[in-house]
Design a protein around this motif. Structure first.
Motif, short mmCIF file in Angstrom:
data_model
loop_
_atom_site.label_atom_id
_atom_site.label_comp_id
_atom_site.label_asym_id
_atom_site.label_seq_id
_atom_site.Cartn_x
_atom_site.Cartn_y
_atom_site.Cartn_z
N THR A 192 5.95 22.03 16.69
CA THR A 192 5.98 21.69 15.26
C THR A 192 4.94 20.62 14.94
OG1 THR A 192 8.32 22.23 15.07
CG2 THR A 192 7.40 20.77 13.38
N HIS A 193 4.17 20.84 13.88
CA HIS A 193 3.21 19.84 13.41
C HIS A 193 3.99 18.73 12.73
CE1 HIS A 193 0.31 23.44 13.00
NE2 HIS A 193 0.44 23.06 14.24
N LEU A 194 3.78 17.49 13.16
CA LEU A 194 4.57 16.36 12.68
C LEU A 194 3.82 15.47 11.70
CD1 LEU A 194 6.08 15.37 16.14
CD2 LEU A 194 7.23 16.64 14.30
N PHE A 195 2.54 15.23 11.95
CA PHE A 195 1.80 14.33 11.06
C PHE A 195 0.30 14.41 11.32
CE2 PHE A 195 3.26 11.79 14.72
CZ PHE A 195 2.04 11.38 15.25
N TYR A 196 -0.43 13.96 10.31
CA TYR A 196 -1.86 13.69 10.39
C TYR A 196 -1.97 12.20 10.15
CZ TYR A 196 -6.79 13.65 8.98
OH TYR A 196 -8.13 13.39 8.87
N HIS A 197 -2.56 11.46 11.08
CA HIS A 197 -2.61 10.00 11.00
C HIS A 197 -4.05 9.53 10.82
CE1 HIS A 197 -2.59 5.98 13.25
NE2 HIS A 197 -2.06 5.77 12.06
N LEU A 198 -4.32 8.88 9.68
CA LEU A 198 -5.62 8.27 9.44
C LEU A 198 -5.61 6.89 10.08
CD1 LEU A 198 -6.30 9.25 5.73
CD2 LEU A 198 -7.72 9.83 7.71
N LYS A 199 -6.41 6.72 11.13
CA LYS A 199 -6.39 5.48 11.90
C LYS A 199 -6.88 4.25 11.12
CE LYS A 199 -7.65 8.15 15.94
NZ LYS A 199 -8.59 8.27 17.06
N PRO A 200 -7.99 4.34 10.37
CA PRO A 200 -8.51 3.12 9.74
C PRO A 200 -7.52 2.38 8.84
CG PRO A 200 -10.14 4.87 9.59
CD PRO A 200 -8.86 5.48 10.10
N ASN A 201 -6.71 3.13 8.09
CA ASN A 201 -5.75 2.46 7.20
C ASN A 201 -4.30 2.71 7.61
OD1 ASN A 201 -5.78 5.10 6.42
ND2 ASN A 201 -6.17 4.71 4.27
N ASN A 202 -4.09 3.22 8.82
CA ASN A 202 -2.74 3.45 9.37
C ASN A 202 -1.88 4.25 8.40
OD1 ASN A 202 -0.83 3.24 11.45
ND2 ASN A 202 0.17 1.53 10.43
N GLN A 203 -2.43 5.31 7.86
CA GLN A 203 -1.73 6.13 6.86
C GLN A 203 -1.36 7.49 7.48
OE1 GLN A 203 -3.98 7.89 3.52
NE2 GLN A 203 -2.74 6.49 2.30
N TYR A 204 -0.13 7.91 7.23
CA TYR A 204 0.35 9.18 7.74
C TYR A 204 0.49 10.20 6.61
CZ TYR A 204 1.52 6.98 12.17
OH TYR A 204 1.45 6.33 13.39
N HIS A 205 0.16 11.44 6.91
CA HIS A 205 0.38 12.56 6.01
C HIS A 205 1.29 13.51 6.78
CE1 HIS A 205 -2.81 11.42 3.15
NE2 HIS A 205 -3.26 10.78 4.23
N GLU A 207 -16.74 14.11 -1.57
CA GLU A 207 -15.98 13.22 -2.46
C GLU A 207 -14.84 12.53 -1.71
OE1 GLU A 207 -16.59 15.46 -6.76
OE2 GLU A 207 -15.08 16.22 -5.37
N VAL A 208 -14.21 13.23 -0.80
CA VAL A 208 -13.14 12.63 0.00
C VAL A 208 -13.68 11.50 0.86
CG1 VAL A 208 -11.48 13.04 1.88
CG2 VAL A 208 -11.69 14.70 0.02
N PHE A 209 -14.78 11.76 1.57
CA PHE A 209 -15.37 10.72 2.43
C PHE A 209 -15.85 9.54 1.60
CE2 PHE A 209 -15.92 14.30 5.52
CZ PHE A 209 -15.11 13.76 6.50
N ALA A 210 -16.44 9.78 0.45
CA ALA A 210 -16.89 8.70 -0.43
C ALA A 210 -15.70 7.86 -0.90
CB ALA A 210 -17.66 9.24 -1.63
N HIS A 211 -14.60 8.52 -1.21
CA HIS A 211 -13.38 7.82 -1.64
C HIS A 211 -12.87 6.89 -0.55
CE1 HIS A 211 -9.45 7.15 -3.46
NE2 HIS A 211 -8.91 7.49 -2.31
N PHE A 212 -12.78 7.39 0.69
CA PHE A 212 -12.25 6.57 1.78
C PHE A 212 -13.23 5.46 2.18
CE2 PHE A 212 -9.29 10.11 2.37
CZ PHE A 212 -8.12 9.38 2.32
N GLU A 213 -14.53 5.70 2.05
CA GLU A 213 -15.50 4.63 2.33
C GLU A 213 -15.34 3.52 1.32
OE1 GLU A 213 -19.37 6.41 2.44
OE2 GLU A 213 -18.97 7.41 4.36
N GLY A 214 -15.00 3.86 0.08
CA GLY A 214 -14.79 2.87 -0.97
C GLY A 214 -13.56 2.02 -0.76
#
Length: 137
Positions: A75-88, A128-135
């Motif tokens: 089972t897929h549990l999460f996608y974790h963005l490391k730089p801001n410790n955010q889980y999806h 646009e997604v990458f630009a958003h997260f860089e901001g």
């Protein structure tokens, strides 16, 4: 808003604090390969309580993210963005009592033409997604 979920075999249980009640669909090629279609996920705050951590494996899919899954049932549990410790967390994994809204689609430029959603959503390309997260840094 809190939500709970568990994997198919019950080895892993999640308790999340959701940042909002909005579902985002990611159409990037990695999410489609991982999930067999777009990843429909809820964004969580940095609070994710995992019970059964010994049954969780993390795949380091990029410099900036991990993908977690149950080693027993897959089972897929999460996608974790490391730089801001955010889980999806995949929305289908969670028991959500509140009404949720399908509000965003990302990597819309990678979406194949064999499916589409009828919902009106905010759409962002990969650039646009990458630009958003860089901001946000």
């Amino acid at each position: 808003m809190k939500a709970n979920g568990k994997c198919l075999c019950g080895s892993v249980e999640l308790e999340v604090e959701m940042g909002n009640a909005e579902v985002t669909a990611c159409h990037c090629s990695m999410c489609r390969k991982w999930s067999g279609g777009p990843m429909m996920a809820l964004e969580t705050s940095d609070i994710l309580i995992i019970s059964g951590e010994s049954s969780v494996s993390r795949y380091h899919s990029s410099e900036w993210a991990d993908r977690g899954f149950c080693v027993n049932c897959g089972t897929h549990l999460f996608y974790h963005l490391k730089p801001n410790n955010q889980y999806h967390v995949p929305v289908g994994l969670l028991s959500v009592e509140e009404e949720i809204d399908f509000s965003h689609q990302i990597f819309i430029d990678e979406k194949p033409n064999y499916y589409s959603f009828s919902n009106e959503t905010k759409n962002m390309t990969g650039a646009e997604v990458f630009a958003h997260f860089e901001g946000e840094e």
